[in-house]
Write an enzyme that holds these catalytic residues in place. Structure first.
Site, PDB file in Angstrom:
ATOM      1  N   GLY A 208       0.818  -1.206   0.000  1.00 45.12           N
ATOM      2  CA  GLY A 208       0.000   0.000   0.000  1.00 45.12           C
ATOM      3  C   GLY A 208       0.851   1.254   0.000  1.00 45.12           C
ATOM      4  O   GLY A 208       0.542   2.237   0.681  1.00 45.12           O
TER       5      GLY A 208
ATOM      6  N   GLY B 151      -1.094   7.693   1.287  1.00 44.63           N
ATOM      7  CA  GLY B 151      -1.311   7.698   2.727  1.00 44.63           C
ATOM      8  C   GLY B 151      -0.120   7.280   3.561  1.00 44.63           C
ATOM      9  O   GLY B 151       1.025   7.675   3.301  1.00 44.63           O
TER      10      GLY B 151
ATOM     11  N   ARG C 267      -1.156  -1.088  -6.400  1.00 41.47           N
ATOM     12  CA  ARG C 267      -1.983  -1.545  -7.522  1.00 41.47           C
ATOM     13  C   ARG C 267      -1.899  -0.651  -8.739  1.00 41.47           C
ATOM     14  O   ARG C 267      -2.312  -1.045  -9.826  1.00 41.47           O
ATOM     15  CB  ARG C 267      -3.448  -1.636  -7.076  1.00 41.47           C
TER      16      ARG C 267
ATOM     17  N   THR D  83       1.487   3.455  -2.350  1.00 42.88           N
ATOM     18  CA  THR D  83       1.213   4.523  -3.316  1.00 42.88           C
ATOM     19  C   THR D  83       0.432   5.696  -2.734  1.00 42.88           C
ATOM     20  O   THR D  83       0.210   6.691  -3.426  1.00 42.88           O
ATOM     21  CB  THR D  83       0.449   3.968  -4.533  1.00 42.88           C
TER      22      THR D  83
ATOM     23  N   LYS E   2      -9.751  -5.190  11.835  1.00 39.91           N
ATOM     24  CA  LYS E   2      -8.598  -4.623  12.531  1.00 39.91           C
ATOM     25  C   LYS E   2      -8.329  -5.349  13.851  1.00 39.91           C
ATOM     26  O   LYS E   2      -7.185  -5.457  14.291  1.00 39.91           O
ATOM     27  CB  LYS E   2      -8.793  -3.123  12.750  1.00 39.91           C
TER      28      LYS E   2
ATOM     29  N   TYR F 211     -15.381  -3.512   9.606  1.00 41.34           N
ATOM     30  CA  TYR F 211     -14.058  -2.877   9.605  1.00 41.34           C
ATOM     31  C   TYR F 211     -13.366  -3.095  10.944  1.00 41.34           C
ATOM     32  O   TYR F 211     -12.184  -3.484  10.993  1.00 41.34           O
ATOM     33  CB  TYR F 211     -14.166  -1.386   9.304  1.00 41.34           C
TER      34      TYR F 211
ATOM     35  N   ASN G 264       0.917  -2.599   5.372  1.00 38.33           N
ATOM     36  CA  ASN G 264       0.123  -1.373   5.470  1.00 38.33           C
ATOM     37  C   ASN G 264      -1.144  -1.413   4.627  1.00 38.33           C
ATOM     38  O   ASN G 264      -2.129  -0.767   4.968  1.00 38.33           O
ATOM     39  CB  ASN G 264       0.990  -0.180   5.045  1.00 38.33           C
TER      40      ASN G 264
ATOM     41  N   VAL H 118      -3.017  -7.051  -2.904  1.00 39.54           N
ATOM     42  CA  VAL H 118      -2.812  -8.033  -1.832  1.00 39.54           C
ATOM     43  C   VAL H 118      -3.964  -9.026  -1.729  1.00 39.54           C
ATOM     44  O   VAL H 118      -3.810 -10.102  -1.140  1.00 39.54           O
ATOM     45  CB  VAL H 118      -2.591  -7.354  -0.459  1.00 39.54           C
TER      46      VAL H 118
ATOM     47  N   SER I 106      -5.549  -0.560  13.887  1.00 34.41           N
ATOM     48  CA  SER I 106      -6.314   0.672  14.058  1.00 34.41           C
ATOM     49  C   SER I 106      -6.858   0.712  15.479  1.00 34.41           C
ATOM     50  O   SER I 106      -7.039  -0.337  16.118  1.00 34.41           O
ATOM     51  CB  SER I 106      -7.486   0.714  13.069  1.00 34.41           C
TER      52      SER I 106
END
Length: 249
Positions: free
Chosen positions: A8, A12, A33, A10, A154, A150, A84, A58, A137
Site C-alpha cells: 500500500g 497515505g 496496484r 502509493t 482490525k 471494519y 500497510n 494483496v 487501528s
C-alpha cells in the site's frame, strides 16, 4: 541499511513511510496496484536510495505470489515487512451492509496481510532475523456502530500480530502492531465512495494525525536496538480520547 517491503505504498501512510525510510538510506520495495503511481514514486525516491517496485493487489494471491517471486536475488532477503495495505468501505449497520464492501475489507485487511506475510516469513526464519510491522487501528480497541466489519478486520490484525510474535520470537523476528487513531489520508474518501465533502467532516474542527506521524512511529520501531521490540503502539491525535470520542472546536 535494511531491505524493506511496504505494501500500500502509493498513498497515505504507506507512501509517507516509504519516503521517510528511503531518506534514511534503506532499500525500499514499494508495492501497490497503480503502475503509474508506483513508477512516479520510484523516480522520486530513487534520488535517495535503491528502489524496486512491485505491482499487485494483496487480495489476489496468485498475482501477489507471482510479483514477490519475481524479485531479483539481491532483493529477496527482506529485513522488514510493513503490512500497510488495507481499506474501509461503507459506514452502514450490519442489516444494511453491502457484502461487496465486507469482502473487500476482509480480503484486504486480513487475508491480504496473511498472504504477504506467508511469502516473506520463511526467509526471515531461515536467516533468524527480521521485523514485521502490521498496521491495525484504534477501531480494534473499541467497536463502533456502523463499522462492525471494519472493526472486526482490525481486531483480527491485532490477534494475528500477537500470534506472529508467539510463533516467531524464537527465530529472532520482531513483530510490531501499530494502532493509529484518526489520520487524515484518503481513508475516509474511500470509505464514503469518493464523497469528498462527507469525508472532510471526519477531520473538521480538530487537528488529526498526518500520515507522516505514523511513518515517524514506524521508523522509531524498526530503528530500535536489536534487543528492543516495540510490540504494540497506539497513536491518537491530541483531540481524540478514544476511538469514538473526538473533541472538536
Amino acid at each position: 541499511m535494511k531491505t524493506i517491503l511496504v505494501t500500500g505504498a502509493t498513498s497515505g501512510i504507506g507512501k509517507s513511510t516509504a519516503e521517510l525510510l528511503a531518506k534514511q538510506g534503506n532499500r525500499i520495495i514499494i508495492c501497490g496496484r497503480r503502475s503509474e503511481v508506483l513508477e512516479s514514486l520510484k523516480t522520486e525516491l530513487s534520488q535517495f536510495t535503491e528502489i524496486f517496485s512491485l505491482k499487485f493487489d494483496v487480495r489476489n494471491l496468485e498475482e501477489l505470489e507471482k510479483a514477490i517471486n519475481s524479485l531479483p536475488a539481491k532483493w529477496k532477503d527482506i529485513d522488514v515487512l510493513i503490512n500497510n495495505a488495507g481499506n474501509a468501505h461503507g459506514l452502514d449497520p450490519l442489516s444494511a451492509g453491502k457484502t461487496d464492501d465486507w469482502d473487500s475489507m476482509i480480503d484486504g485487511n486480513v487475508k491480504g496481510l496473511l498472504y504477504v506475510s506467508k511469502m516473506i516469513i520463511p526467509g526471515m526464519k531461515e536467516r533468524n532475523s527480521g521485523h514485521i510491522v502490521n498496521i491495525s487501528s484504534v477501531a480494534a480497541r473499541q467497536t463502533y456502530a456502523n463499522g462492525v466489519v471494519y472493526c472486526a478486520t482490525k481486531k483480527a490484525v491485532d490477534v494475528i500480530s500477537e500470534g506472529m510474535r508467539i510463533e516467531l520470537t524464537e527465530f529472532g523476528i520482531k513483530v510490531t502492531n501499530i494502532q493509529p487513531g484518526a489520520v487524515e489520508t484518503d481513508f475516509s474518501v474511500v470509505r464514503f465512495k469518493g464523497d469528498q465533502e462527507r469525508a472532510a467532516t471526519v477531520y473538521a474542527g480538530y487537528e488529526p494525525l498526518k500520515a507522516e506521524d505514523i511513518a515517524d512511529s514506524i521508523a522509531y520501531c524498526i530503528n530500535a536496538p536489536k534487543h528492543v521490540c516495540i510490540s504494540d503502539m497506539t497513536i491518537y491525535p491530541t483531540a481524540q480520547a478514544e476511538p469514538r470520542t473526538i473533541y472538536r472546536k
